[in-house]
Design an enzyme around this catalytic site. Structure first.
Site, PDB file in Angstrom:
ATOM      1  N   GLY A 330       0.772  -0.986   0.032  1.00 32.26           N
ATOM      2  CA  GLY A 330       0.040   0.063  -0.016  1.00 32.26           C
ATOM      3  C   GLY A 330       0.984   1.137   0.081  1.00 32.26           C
ATOM      4  O   GLY A 330       2.158   1.228  -0.240  1.00 32.26           O
ATOM      5  N   ASN A 331       0.269   2.400   0.435  1.00 35.95           N
ATOM      6  CA  ASN A 331       1.010   3.494   0.493  1.00 35.95           C
ATOM      7  C   ASN A 331       2.251   3.720   1.308  1.00 35.95           C
ATOM      8  O   ASN A 331       3.451   4.196   0.868  1.00 35.95           O
ATOM      9  CB  ASN A 331       0.086   4.655   1.108  1.00 35.95           C
ATOM     10  CG  ASN A 331      -1.029   5.183  -0.102  1.00 35.95           C
ATOM     11  OD1 ASN A 331      -0.826   4.768  -0.966  1.00 35.95           O
ATOM     12  ND2 ASN A 331      -1.908   5.643   0.422  1.00 35.95           N
ATOM     13  N   PHE A 332       2.173   3.056   2.440  1.00 33.17           N
ATOM     14  CA  PHE A 332       3.168   2.999   3.328  1.00 33.17           C
ATOM     15  C   PHE A 332       4.397   2.143   3.175  1.00 33.17           C
ATOM     16  O   PHE A 332       5.570   2.251   3.600  1.00 33.17           O
ATOM     17  CB  PHE A 332       2.886   2.637   4.852  1.00 33.17           C
ATOM     18  CG  PHE A 332       1.687   3.439   5.070  1.00 33.17           C
ATOM     19  CD1 PHE A 332       1.694   4.655   5.286  1.00 33.17           C
ATOM     20  CD2 PHE A 332       0.323   2.621   5.340  1.00 33.17           C
ATOM     21  CE1 PHE A 332       0.194   5.240   5.944  1.00 33.17           C
ATOM     22  CE2 PHE A 332      -0.695   3.164   5.579  1.00 33.17           C
ATOM     23  CZ  PHE A 332      -0.764   4.512   6.274  1.00 33.17           C
ATOM     24  N   GLY A 333       4.141   0.844   2.433  1.00 31.46           N
ATOM     25  CA  GLY A 333       5.089  -0.012   2.188  1.00 31.46           C
ATOM     26  C   GLY A 333       4.319  -1.391   1.892  1.00 31.46           C
ATOM     27  O   GLY A 333       3.112  -1.353   1.407  1.00 31.46           O
ATOM     28  N   VAL A 335       2.607  -5.020   3.355  1.00 26.71           N
ATOM     29  CA  VAL A 335       1.784  -5.694   4.316  1.00 26.71           C
ATOM     30  C   VAL A 335       2.348  -7.339   4.369  1.00 26.71           C
ATOM     31  O   VAL A 335       2.364  -7.838   3.438  1.00 26.71           O
ATOM     32  CB  VAL A 335       0.489  -5.732   4.102  1.00 26.71           C
ATOM     33  CG1 VAL A 335      -0.490  -6.410   5.230  1.00 26.71           C
ATOM     34  CG2 VAL A 335      -0.036  -4.510   4.086  1.00 26.71           C
ATOM     35  N   ASP A 444     -12.459   5.786   2.146  1.00 24.71           N
ATOM     36  CA  ASP A 444     -11.917   5.038   1.219  1.00 24.71           C
ATOM     37  C   ASP A 444     -12.400   3.596   1.098  1.00 24.71           C
ATOM     38  O   ASP A 444     -11.993   2.740   1.000  1.00 24.71           O
ATOM     39  CB  ASP A 444     -10.296   4.912   1.449  1.00 24.71           C
ATOM     40  CG  ASP A 444      -9.612   4.380   0.325  1.00 24.71           C
ATOM     41  OD1 ASP A 444     -10.215   4.226  -0.867  1.00 24.71           O
ATOM     42  OD2 ASP A 444      -8.426   4.452   0.330  1.00 24.71           O
TER      43      ASP A 444
HETATM   44  P1  AMP Z   1      -3.333  -1.380   2.548  1.00 31.03           P
HETATM   45  O1  AMP Z   1      -2.188  -0.545   2.527  1.00 31.03           O
HETATM   46  O2  AMP Z   1      -4.182  -1.210   3.857  1.00 31.03           O
HETATM   47  O3  AMP Z   1      -4.338  -0.843   1.500  1.00 31.03           O
HETATM   48  O4  AMP Z   1      -3.237  -2.859   2.289  1.00 31.03           O
HETATM   49  C1  AMP Z   1      -2.530  -3.334   1.278  1.00 31.03           C
HETATM   50  C2  AMP Z   1      -2.758  -5.007   0.901  1.00 31.03           C
HETATM   51  O5  AMP Z   1      -2.259  -5.775   1.916  1.00 31.03           O
HETATM   52  C3  AMP Z   1      -4.236  -5.141   0.863  1.00 31.03           C
HETATM   53  O6  AMP Z   1      -4.823  -5.003  -0.374  1.00 31.03           O
HETATM   54  C4  AMP Z   1      -4.432  -6.508   1.386  1.00 31.03           C
HETATM   55  O7  AMP Z   1      -3.982  -7.497   0.228  1.00 31.03           O
HETATM   56  C5  AMP Z   1      -3.231  -6.588   2.261  1.00 31.03           C
HETATM   57  N1  AMP Z   1      -3.599  -6.526   3.810  1.00 31.03           N
HETATM   58  C6  AMP Z   1      -3.851  -5.296   4.415  1.00 31.03           C
HETATM   59  N2  AMP Z   1      -4.339  -5.599   5.572  1.00 31.03           N
HETATM   60  C7  AMP Z   1      -4.283  -6.942   5.615  1.00 31.03           C
HETATM   61  C8  AMP Z   1      -4.934  -7.861   6.914  1.00 31.03           C
HETATM   62  N3  AMP Z   1      -5.360  -7.196   8.025  1.00 31.03           N
HETATM   63  N4  AMP Z   1      -5.080  -9.100   6.674  1.00 31.03           N
HETATM   64  C9  AMP Z   1      -4.777  -9.676   5.500  1.00 31.03           C
HETATM   65  N5  AMP Z   1      -4.282  -8.978   4.237  1.00 31.03           N
HETATM   66  C10 AMP Z   1      -4.357  -7.641   4.456  1.00 31.03           C
END
Ligand code: AMP
Length: 600
Positions: A330-333, A335, A444
Site C-alpha cells: 500500500g502507500n506505506f510499504g 503488508v 476510502d
Molecule cells: P493497505 O495498505 O491497507 O491497502 O493494504 C495493502 C494490501 O495488504 C491489501 O490490499 C491486502 O491485500 C493486504 N492486507 C492489508 N491488511 C491486511 C489484513 N489485515 N489481513 C490480510 N491482508 C491484509
C-alpha cells in the site's frame, strides 16, 4: 467462552436491581463502607459498585473500556473488577469512603444471571454457524478469536430471540395479541415499527393497551423518550421490569410471540405519559481535597466513556515473528504475514511495515491510521492489535486471510453465490453503521478495502484516509485534494471536499456494484473527469447482471445526488438486513435457487 471476571468474588450478586442491592446492604447492617458489586444492566460488560456511607446508599458505575480495563468515571483504570475493588478498599480516591466490608452473598443466594447470560452461548454458536458457515473446530476457533466482539454483536440483536419480541407488526395487531388470553397489568410486547429499525413497546394496564416509542440515539443506544439509555434493547426491557421510567406500570408478563392469539377487536385509545420516574440518589458526602467520583444514577451515558481515547498498546518485537510472505502493498510499504505471541497463545497477524521511516509525513500518516483503528471495536472492522517499533515501524492487525473482496470474487465466480455476496455486503453495512454511530468517516470504502477472513466473513480495512468527526460536526472538510479514489466519491466530496457518513454511503453503493459484478471495475475505462460529468448529468451505473433487483435499489439510493436525501447507514443496514434474511429464510426450492443463483 469468556465468563464474567467477577464470578469468583463473594460480594458479586450478578444482575440484580438497585433496590435489591440496597436490600442486601440493609440486611448486611448498613455499616460505613459496606459494599457489593452487581452487573450493570445498561452497558455491556460493566458493573455497579454499591456502597453504604452515613446510612445512605451510593452507586458507582464501572465501565469496561475498549482496551479491556475497568474504571469508575474519571477514576483510574484497573485490569479487573477484583483489582478495582481492592484498590478502593485501600484508598477512597473520590468515593464517599473506602470499601471497608464486603457484603457477602448469602450461601443460599446464587449469582443472578441476566436473560441474555442464559442465552448467550447458544446464540453465539448459532450465529457463527449460520452467518459464517462454520462447524466443529473451525467454529470453536472463530468463537474464541472473536469472543468479545461477537458477544457485543450478539447482544445488540439478542432481542430478536426474546419471547416478547414480535417483529414487524402494526399497532393494532400488537393490541390484538395483548388482548388474547388473560390481560394482567404489565403484560407487554415489543414490536418493530418500520424499516429504519425503530421500536415500540405495547403494555397492558387496566385492560387498556398503552404504546411507547423506543428511541435510539445516534450512537445506537436505546431509551424511552427522555429516559435512561441502554446499549441494547433487551437491557432496556430488563430495566423496565424493575422501574417504570415514566410508563404507567413496570413490565411484568411477556406476551409470548408465537402462542395462539384469539381474535379480539382492539378498542381503547392509546395514552402516553411523559417523564422519568427516576429519583436521584441522596447526595454523597464529599471529603475535602479529593475529587469526587460521579455516582451512577443508572441512567446517563457514562461521561468517562471517551470515544476519542486512544488505546496505547505497544507490541514488543520479541512477540512478533514476521514471515517473508507479502500479503500486499500500500502507500506505506508492504503488508506481511506474521504470528503474534500473546498470553493466550499465538495468533496469525498481518503486519503493515513502514517503508521509509525517515519520511515524517508517511510516518505521521501511519500513526494517524493506527490511532483511528485503535478506537474502533467492531467485528466487521479489521482490528488493530498494536504498534511495534522494531527494525521498522509496524502496525499489527488481525489477519483477514482470504484477502480483498474484489480479487476473491473475480477468482471465485463459480463458487460464490449471489446470496453469499448479499450476506458479505450486509456485514460491511453493519461495520459502516458502527462507524457512522461512532462519528468516523472512512473516506476510502471500496471492494479493495473490504478484506475477507473467509468466504462468509468480511471486515472493513484501510483507515489511512479516515477521520474522526467532532461531536458537533456532520462532515470533514478536506483542505486539499489528494490521491483520491474519485470513482468512489460522492459529488459533494469532489465539488466541495466535504466528507461525511453520507459520502461513505455513496462509496458503499460503488462497493456493492463491484461486489455484485464479481470484482468488476466501476465506470469501466472512464477517466475521473468523465465520471464526474456522467454523474452530474444524472446517469448512474447499470445493474450488474447477477445483481438482484432489491440490491440495485439500495445501490441506486446510495447514489442519490443530494446527501440530505441519501439514506444513512442505519437505513442502508436495515435494508440489507431485511433482504438478507428474506433470502436466507426462503425454504421453497425455487426461492433458494433464485437466491443462490450462480453467476453467468
Ligand atoms: P493497505 O495498505 O491497507 O491497502 O493494504 C495493502 C494490501 O495488504 C491489501 O490490499 C491486502 O491485500 C493486504 N492486507 C492489508 N491488511 C491486511 C489484513 N489485515 N489481513 C490480510 N491482508 C491484509
Amino acid at each position: 467462552m469468556s465468563s464474567d471476571p467477577a464470578t469468583d468474588l463473594p460480594f458479586f450478586y450478578g444482575s440484580i436491581s438497585r433496590s435489591d442491592a440496597e436490600q442486601h446492604l440493609k440486611l448486611g447492617g448498613m455499616a460505613d463502607g459496606l459494599f457489593l458489586l452487581r452487573q450493570c444492566i445498561r452497558s455491556l460488560g460493566g458493573y455497579v459498585l454499591s456502597v453504604v456511607w452515613n446510612l445512605e446508599f451510593n452507586h458507582y458505575s464501572i465501565e469496561k473500556q475498549l482496551n479491556g480495563t475497568y474504571c469508575i468515571a474519571g477514576g483510574r483504570p484497573h485490569c479487573g473488577p477484583a483489582e478495582l475493588c481492592e484498590y478502593y478498599s485501600k484508598d477512597a480516591d473520590g468515593l464517599v469512603c473506602n470499601l471497608r466490608k464486603p457484603c457477602l452473598r448469602p450461601a443460599d443466594t446464587a449469582i443472578q444471571a441476566s436473560t441474555f447470560d442464559n442465552m448467550k452461548d447458544g446464540m453465539l454458536r448459532e450465529y457463527v454457524r449460520q452467518t459464517w458457515n462454520l462447524e466443529g473446530d473451525a467454529m470453536e476457533q472463530a468463537i474464541v478469536s472473536q469472543a468479545s466482539q461477537l458477544e457485543k454483536l450478539i447482544a445488540t440483536t439478542a432481542h430478536e430471540k426474546m419471547p416478547w419480541f414480535h417483529g414487524k407488526i402494526p399497532r393494532h395487531e400488537g393490541e390484538r395479541r395483548l388482548y388474547a388470553g388473560v390481560q394482567p397489568d404489565g403484560k407487554f410486547l415489543v414490536r418493530e415499527k418500520d424499516e429504519t429499525g425503530s421500536f415500540a413497546l405495547s403494555v397492558m394496564y387496566g385492560k387498556t393497551p398503552y404504546h411507547y416509542r423506543i428511541e435510539q440515539d445516534k450512537s445506537g443506544k436505546y431509551s424511552m423518550p427522555e429516559g435512561t439509555k441502554f446499549d441494547t434493547l433487551w437491557q432496556l426491557v430488563e430495566y423496565l421490569r424493575m422501574k417504570p421510567d415514566g410508563m404507567v406500570t413496570v413490565l411484568r408478563e411477556a406476551c409470548v410471540h408465537g402462542t395462539s392469539a384469539e381474535k379480539r377487536t382492539p378498542v381503547l385509545p392509546a395514552v402516553r405519559r411523559h417523564g422519568n420516574g427516576y429519583t436521584p440518589p441522596p447526595a454523597a458526602l464529599l471529603r475535602p481535597g479529593v475529587t469526587k467520583l460521579p455516582e451512577t444514577d443508572d441512567s446517563d451515558n457514562n461521561p468517562y466513556h471517551n470515544p476519542n481515547e486512544v488505546r496505547k498498546f505497544t507490541i514488543q518485537r520479541s512477540q512478533l515473528m514476521i514471515d517473508e510472505v507479502e500479503l500486499g502493498s500500500g502507500n506505506f510499504g508492504c503488508v506481511k504475514r506474521g504470528v503474534l505471541q500473546t498470553d493466550k497463545g499465538q495468533i496469525d497477524v498481518a503486519i503493515k511495515v513502514l517503508k521509509n521511516e525517515n519520511e515524517k509525513l508517511v510516518r505521521d500518516e501511519m500513526m494517524r491510521e493506527a490511532e483511528i483503528m485503535y478506537q474502533l471495536d467492531n467485528i466487521y472492522i479489521v482490528r488493530m492489535l498494536g504498534l511495534c517499533s522494531g527494525e521498522h515501524l509496524m502496525l499489527v492487525m488481525e489477519m483477514a486471510a482470504a484477502g480483498p473482496l474484489h480479487k476473491f470474487l473475480s477468482s471465485n465466480k463459480e463458487t460464490v453465490s449471489v446470496e453469499n455476496i448479499v450476506n458479505l455486503m450486509h456485514q460491511v453495512s453493519m461495520g459502516m453503521k458502527y462507524l457512522e454511530e461512532k462519528n468516523f468517516v472512512h473516506r476510502d470504502l471500496a471492494a479493495r478495502n473490504v478484506l475477507l477472513v473467509n468466504q462468509n466473513f468480511a471486515k472493513i480495512s484501510d483507515f489511512g484516509l479516515s477521520k474522526a468527526l467532532g461531536a458537533d460536526d456532520n462532515y470533514y472538510k478536506a483542505r486539499t485534494g489528494g490521491k483520491w479514489p474519485l470513482k468512489w466519491y460522492a459529488p459533494e466530496c469532489l465539488n466541495y471536499h466535504k466528507f461525511s457518513s453520507k459520502s461513505d454511503v455513496w462509496s458503499f453503493g460503488v462497493t456493492m456494484w463491484e461486489a455484485f459484478s464479481y470484482g468488476g471495475k466501476p465506470y469501466k475505462k472512464m477517466k475521473g473527469a468523465e465520471v464526474t460529468s456522467f454523474i452530474e448529468s444524472g446517469k448512474r451505473m447499470d445493474c450488474p447482471a447477477a445483481c438482484p433487483e432489491p440490491m440495485y435499489t439500495v445501490m441506486s439510493e446510495c447514489w442519490i445526488y443530494k446527501h440530505e436525501e441519501r439514506p444513512d447507514f442505519k437505513k442502508v443496514e436495515a435494508s440489507m438486513r431485511s433482504y438478507n434474511s428474506s433470502i436466507s429464510t426462503q425454504t421453497s426450492p425455487e426461492g433458494a435457487a433464485a437466491a443462490a443463483k450462480p453467476v453467468k
